[in-house]
Design an enzyme around this catalytic site. Structure first.
Site, PDB file in Angstrom:
ATOM      1  N   GLU A   1      28.285  39.241  24.294  1.00 28.32           N
ATOM      2  CA  GLU A   1      27.543  38.381  25.205  1.00 28.32           C
ATOM      3  C   GLU A   1      27.475  38.957  26.608  1.00 28.32           C
ATOM      4  OE1 GLU A   1      28.747  34.102  23.284  1.00 28.32           O
ATOM      5  OE2 GLU A   1      30.171  35.058  24.639  1.00 28.32           O
ATOM      6  N   GLY A   9      26.372  39.511  30.243  1.00 29.19           N
ATOM      7  CA  GLY A   9      25.632  38.769  31.257  1.00 29.19           C
ATOM      8  C   GLY A   9      25.419  39.677  32.465  1.00 29.19           C
ATOM      9  N   ARG A  10      26.517  39.888  33.186  1.00 29.58           N
ATOM     10  CA  ARG A  10      26.494  40.739  34.379  1.00 29.58           C
ATOM     11  C   ARG A  10      25.808  42.085  34.125  1.00 29.58           C
ATOM     12  NH1 ARG A  10      30.386  40.495  38.293  1.00 29.58           N
ATOM     13  NH2 ARG A  10      31.763  39.381  36.876  1.00 29.58           N
ATOM     14  N   ARG A  23      30.288  35.186  46.181  1.00 29.26           N
ATOM     15  CA  ARG A  23      31.275  35.980  45.448  1.00 29.26           C
ATOM     16  C   ARG A  23      32.335  36.630  46.340  1.00 29.26           C
ATOM     17  NH1 ARG A  23      30.176  40.057  42.603  1.00 29.26           N
ATOM     18  NH2 ARG A  23      31.821  39.707  41.077  1.00 29.26           N
ATOM     19  N   TYR A  74      35.979  35.593  45.332  1.00 31.79           N
ATOM     20  CA  TYR A  74      36.798  36.623  44.665  1.00 31.79           C
ATOM     21  C   TYR A  74      37.078  37.843  45.536  1.00 31.79           C
ATOM     22  CZ  TYR A  74      34.239  34.368  40.731  1.00 31.79           C
ATOM     23  OH  TYR A  74      33.639  33.493  39.865  1.00 31.79           O
ATOM     24  N   CYS A  97      28.550  26.965  58.682  1.00 36.25           N
ATOM     25  CA  CYS A  97      29.598  26.584  59.637  1.00 36.25           C
ATOM     26  C   CYS A  97      30.940  26.738  58.952  1.00 36.25           C
ATOM     27  CB  CYS A  97      29.386  25.159  60.098  1.00 36.25           C
ATOM     28  SG  CYS A  97      27.942  25.044  61.118  1.00 36.25           S
ATOM     29  N   GLU A  98      31.396  27.979  58.842  1.00 38.77           N
ATOM     30  CA  GLU A  98      32.532  28.304  57.981  1.00 38.77           C
ATOM     31  C   GLU A  98      32.881  29.742  58.317  1.00 38.77           C
ATOM     32  OE1 GLU A  98      34.815  26.793  55.102  1.00 38.77           O
ATOM     33  OE2 GLU A  98      32.847  25.857  55.107  1.00 38.77           O
TER      34      GLU A  98
HETATM   35  C1  LIG Z   1      30.986  34.687  31.505  1.00 38.58           C
HETATM   36  C2  LIG Z   1      30.862  34.809  30.047  1.00 38.58           C
HETATM   37  C3  LIG Z   1      30.075  35.820  29.496  1.00 38.58           C
HETATM   38  C4  LIG Z   1      29.385  36.861  30.325  1.00 38.58           C
HETATM   39  O1  LIG Z   1      30.290  37.684  30.978  1.00 38.58           O
HETATM   40  P1  LIG Z   1      29.789  38.960  31.811  1.00 38.58           P
HETATM   41  O2  LIG Z   1      31.006  39.462  32.463  1.00 38.58           O
HETATM   42  O3  LIG Z   1      28.779  38.467  32.767  1.00 38.58           O
HETATM   43  O4  LIG Z   1      29.205  39.919  30.828  1.00 38.58           O
HETATM   44  C5  LIG Z   1      29.943  35.860  28.126  1.00 38.58           C
HETATM   45  N1  LIG Z   1      30.550  34.949  27.328  1.00 38.58           N
HETATM   46  C6  LIG Z   1      31.307  33.954  27.831  1.00 38.58           C
HETATM   47  C7  LIG Z   1      31.927  32.989  26.915  1.00 38.58           C
HETATM   48  C8  LIG Z   1      31.502  33.857  29.191  1.00 38.58           C
HETATM   49  O5  LIG Z   1      32.266  32.890  29.689  1.00 38.58           O
END
Ligand SMILES: *Cc1c(COP(=O)(O)O)cnc(C)c1O
Length: 432
Positions: A291, A293-294, A331, A335, A362-363
């Site tokens: 999965e 994402g990033r 971010r 983090y 304002c932070e």
């Molecule tokens: C956040 C997340 C992802 C995506 O993670 P990336 O670091 O963005 O690739 C995939 N699966 C689950 C369950 C997540 O919580």
């Protein structure tokens, strides 16, 4: 090229994103603005898809994790690229529906899905629930029965891997709000429960060990632990999992200090572990899902800001204030994430002026970067923060009632507004 092939410098000495002059983009669409190189996203999707079919084979495929960047136009791209999608809320499901995304390819995540979420997801025809535990299994079973369907699920398991990444984004440890741990015996118990419920079809298992991981080793460890668990469940229940989902987490280069990473090579290495484990534990190789994402969207994005002031405090630091901040990129505040900052208006001049890039909330913690060097800016210059495609727009807020920036996608036909800029009217639209 700066860090990734979407970023370069043109003959005017200005930054370009996907070949377009960033100062001209800022003039045309205003600032702050998220600029997204659609071609880059498509090429990473293709890299993942071809590596999955080459090394994992069968029905194995990448699942785009929508939480990294989610809007209708992006899900249309994912549909066209043949990606499956992972949604973590009913809002993300609604976005997939609006994009005409094939819902049978949607995986519905979340450690606490409400009854309303569950009903909506079943009615929307989502392919799979990634079920977190006992309560959800009973709730999905009940709602599936009411809807007259048998709902496919994966069970979320915690293999207990520490991927040596930032603590707040570690999710595969035993001490986790997500899933059921193998080590405590809980994973085996919920598997037995899932197999006993009439309106649920257990398709396999899921784990997610963390994020911003550059090495294949933590994934290989997780894969081998999960394969052993699949073998144990076969022995205990005669049940053979047909899907193993290894979650997301591949890293992305944000600064020169981060390594380059080949997703293809990593997938190849993980596939070898899966094949070996299948042999060792004498089980069939399941279809493998991951999965990302990033790693699909981060490197395709840049945020453009206009400089409002340059405050030099001798003996301390130089604050450069921009017309955005933690409301569009939280971010650094959350983090301490590091970014590459470029003075887009003077990108070919030496980056010899050390700055703290400050937002306008304002932070005093509203910062985007500290201790970075850019060509000295003045009011009106366009500053770009690179590699902001993931977890920026999707994490943006209206803190201080700041309207969210637009998302500008640069596709084959040039730049277009994919999400329009919020207005002051939008900000007050929900107020009674
Ligand atoms: C956040 C997340 C992802 C995506 O993670 P990336 O670091 O963005 O690739 C995939 N699966 C689950 C369950 C997540 O919580």
């Amino acid at each position: 090229m700066i860090l990734h092939d979407s970023f370069d410098i043109n003959e005017k000495g200005r930054l370009t994103v996907a070949g377009y002059d960033a100062v001209e983009l800022a003039g045309r669409f205003g600032t702050p603005a998220f600029i997204i190189d659609e071609g880059k996203i498509r090429s990473v999707c293709r890299e993942y898809r071809s590596a999955f079919s080459e090394f994992f084979g069968g029905g194995s495929r990448p699942v785009y994790a929508g939480k990294a960047l989610c809007f209708t136009g992006l899900y249309r791209v994912m549909r066209e690229e043949g990606m499956a999608a992972d949604c973590v809320s009913s809002g993300e499901i609604a976005t997939a529906l609006k994009a005409g995304f094939p819902m049978e390819n949607v995986f519905f995540h979340g450690n606490n899905k409400t009854d309303d979420d569950i009903r909506y997801a079943i009615a929307s025809g989502v392919g799979y629930f990634v079920a977190d535990g006992e309560e959800e299994l009973y709730a999905v079973d009940r709602e599936a029965k009411a809807a007259g369907v048998k709902q496919k699920i994966l069970l979320r398991i915690t293999p207990g891997i520490d991927p040596h990444t930032h603590k707040k984004i570690i999710t595969g440890n035993v001490d986790s709000k997500f899933g059921s741990a193998i080590a405590t015996g809980r994973a085996a118990e919920v598997t037995a429960l899932a197999l006993s419920l009439d309106n649920i079809e257990l398709s396999g298992f899921h784990c997610h060990i963390g994020s911003q991981i550059f090495e294949p080793d933590p994934f290989c460890d997780a894969a081998s632990i999960m394969m052993r668990f699949i073998a144990e469940m076969k022995k205990a229940h005669g049940y053979t999992a047909s899907i193993l989902n290894l979650g997301g987490g591949f890293g992305v280069r944000y600064t020169e200090d981060d390594p380059e990473i080949s997703y293809r090579d990593n997938i190849k290495t993980i596939a070898e572990v899966i094949k070996d484990s299948a042999k060792r534990y004498m089980i069939d190789q399941p279809d493998v899902l991951m999965e990302p994402g990033r790693s699909i969207v981060a490197a395709a994005g840049a945020t453009l800001y206009t400089v409002g002031s340059v405050k030099e405090i001798p003996g301390f630091r130089n604050y450069v204030s921009i017309d955005g901040g933690m409301t569009d990129n939280p971010r650094y505040t959350l983090y301490g994430s590091k970014y590459t900052v470029v003075n887009a208006s003077r990108a070919s001049l030496p980056a010899d002026f050390e700055i703290t890039l400050a937002g306008r909330c304002c932070e005093s913690g509203d910062l985007i970067a500290e201790g970075v060097r850019i060509a000295k800016p003045e009011r009106g210059d366009i500053v770009a923060v690179l590699v902001t495609g993931a977890y920026n727009y999707s994490m943006a807020s209206n803190y201080n009632r700041v309207p969210r920036p637009p998302v500008i996608m640069i596709g084959e036909d040039g730049p277009r507004v994919a999400v329009r800029r919020e207005t002051r009217e939008d900000i007050t639209a929900l107020d009674e």
